[in-house]
Design a protein around this motif. Sequence first.
Motif, PDB file in Angstrom:
ATOM      1  N   TYR A  59      22.408 -30.286  17.311  1.00  0.00           N
ATOM      2  CA  TYR A  59      21.195 -31.103  17.234  1.00  0.00           C
ATOM      3  C   TYR A  59      20.153 -30.433  16.339  1.00  0.00           C
ATOM      4  CZ  TYR A  59      16.932 -33.542  18.474  1.00  0.00           C
ATOM      5  OH  TYR A  59      15.753 -34.257  18.398  1.00  0.00           O
ATOM      6  N   LYS A  60      19.940 -29.143  16.515  1.00  0.00           N
ATOM      7  CA  LYS A  60      18.922 -28.437  15.728  1.00  0.00           C
ATOM      8  C   LYS A  60      19.254 -28.479  14.239  1.00  0.00           C
ATOM      9  CE  LYS A  60      16.230 -24.182  15.576  1.00  0.00           C
ATOM     10  NZ  LYS A  60      14.966 -24.926  15.756  1.00  0.00           N
ATOM     11  N   ASP A  61      20.533 -28.239  13.906  1.00  0.00           N
ATOM     12  CA  ASP A  61      20.930 -28.243  12.493  1.00  0.00           C
ATOM     13  C   ASP A  61      20.764 -29.632  11.880  1.00  0.00           C
ATOM     14  OD1 ASP A  61      21.542 -25.582  12.593  1.00  0.00           O
ATOM     15  OD2 ASP A  61      23.690 -25.880  12.898  1.00  0.00           O
ATOM     16  N   TYR A  62      21.252 -30.646  12.560  1.00  0.00           N
ATOM     17  CA  TYR A  62      21.165 -31.994  12.018  1.00  0.00           C
ATOM     18  C   TYR A  62      19.710 -32.472  11.942  1.00  0.00           C
ATOM     19  CZ  TYR A  62      26.238 -32.507  12.305  1.00  0.00           C
ATOM     20  OH  TYR A  62      27.587 -32.368  12.123  1.00  0.00           O
ATOM     21  N   TYR A  63      18.890 -32.054  12.904  1.00  0.00           N
ATOM     22  CA  TYR A  63      17.471 -32.407  12.848  1.00  0.00           C
ATOM     23  C   TYR A  63      16.825 -31.783  11.612  1.00  0.00           C
ATOM     24  CZ  TYR A  63      12.525 -32.660  13.989  1.00  0.00           C
ATOM     25  OH  TYR A  63      11.180 -32.906  13.932  1.00  0.00           O
ATOM     26  N   ASN A  64      17.140 -30.536  11.349  1.00  0.00           N
ATOM     27  CA  ASN A  64      16.589 -29.875  10.162  1.00  0.00           C
ATOM     28  C   ASN A  64      17.066 -30.546   8.882  1.00  0.00           C
ATOM     29  OD1 ASN A  64      15.113 -27.970  11.616  1.00  0.00           O
ATOM     30  ND2 ASN A  64      16.793 -26.500  11.661  1.00  0.00           N
ATOM     31  N   TYR A  65      18.358 -30.915   8.835  1.00  0.00           N
ATOM     32  CA  TYR A  65      18.872 -31.600   7.645  1.00  0.00           C
ATOM     33  C   TYR A  65      18.100 -32.899   7.398  1.00  0.00           C
ATOM     34  CZ  TYR A  65      22.921 -28.498   8.263  1.00  0.00           C
ATOM     35  OH  TYR A  65      23.737 -27.413   8.407  1.00  0.00           O
ATOM     36  N   ALA A  66      17.911 -33.681   8.455  1.00  0.00           N
ATOM     37  CA  ALA A  66      17.212 -34.962   8.312  1.00  0.00           C
ATOM     38  C   ALA A  66      15.759 -34.752   7.908  1.00  0.00           C
ATOM     39  CB  ALA A  66      17.294 -35.742   9.622  1.00  0.00           C
TER      40      ALA A  66
END
Length: 337
Positions: A75-82
């Motif tokens: 979740y943290k990685d994908y949130y940062n990507y977005a």
Amino acid sequence: MTTDPTAPRPRTARWLLRLHRPALYGFAALVIALAALQLALAGPLADAAAEGWRQVNACDFATKCSYDQAAILRYKDYYNYATYAVDALPFLVAAWAGAALTGRELETGTARLAWTQGTSPARWLTARLALPAVVVTACTCPLFWLHHRAWSAGQGRLDSAEDWNALATFHANGPTAAALALAGLAAGVLAGLLLRRTLPALVLGAAATGGVWALVQQLMPHLWPTVTRVTTLQQGGVGSGIIVEQGLVARSGGGHLPLPHCDTTATCDAALAKASGYYTVYHPASHYWPLQLTTSALVLTLTGLLVLASYLALRHLTGPLRPTTQPLGAEGALVTA
């Protein structure tokens, strides 16, 4: 050459869409991918990460404990990507506008050809500002709404959720994202008109957008009245919010003292002995929407200035040029009187 008043006016908007169709498809694909990712962040990815954090908080680390660390990190990685992708959109728009929308057409002579075939320079520029602005606004507004929805899904559920005032999150979470994208468009168009070369205009457009972003970031805390809070030494300073100024309250007289540079414990103790508490000038969470709206208004004002500069640059470039062309003949040659 004389002008034929019966000659049909070229359909500038349709031609512009056809000319930049690959960029339009690519931008649409990026927007769809980001929208899908943010929908997942607001739903299954947030739910899985919340369950992982529930397991962590229920753990007794004196014994062996298992929890879904992968879901938390995912979740943290994908949130940062977005988040970074939404924040990068103004720079992508600026690079495209400088390189392809104006710079390349002026470099290859396509623009001047259009000016001699019934499209005035002002109409040519208006189409290159208005039509992309509609597309950019229509795409970025849903993206920042979806990002805010994804961010809200983690509040109170994820210990690793970003605060509202985190720099990248703040701009991706509200209308400043759309306003900055429009500023990027105007900056790129102006860069193309000034340099009239593809690659230099690409670089200058992106750099100018970065300048707008940096200026806005410096001015943003001063666009809305701040709140001042005084706390005791035991409470410490205010830790959440956009901090504008922070320091110590003098024990005698109640004046303000700067925060000490604690090279040693003795230095800190000596400075704190003269103080009765901390003062903090800041923006709390309740200022989120006022700051978003005032910042967006500032960015749109700067965008308007960039648009005005673009028309002035075009006027300097074209001078007294007027469309004086007849319709093209069957072989593409100009029909003249």
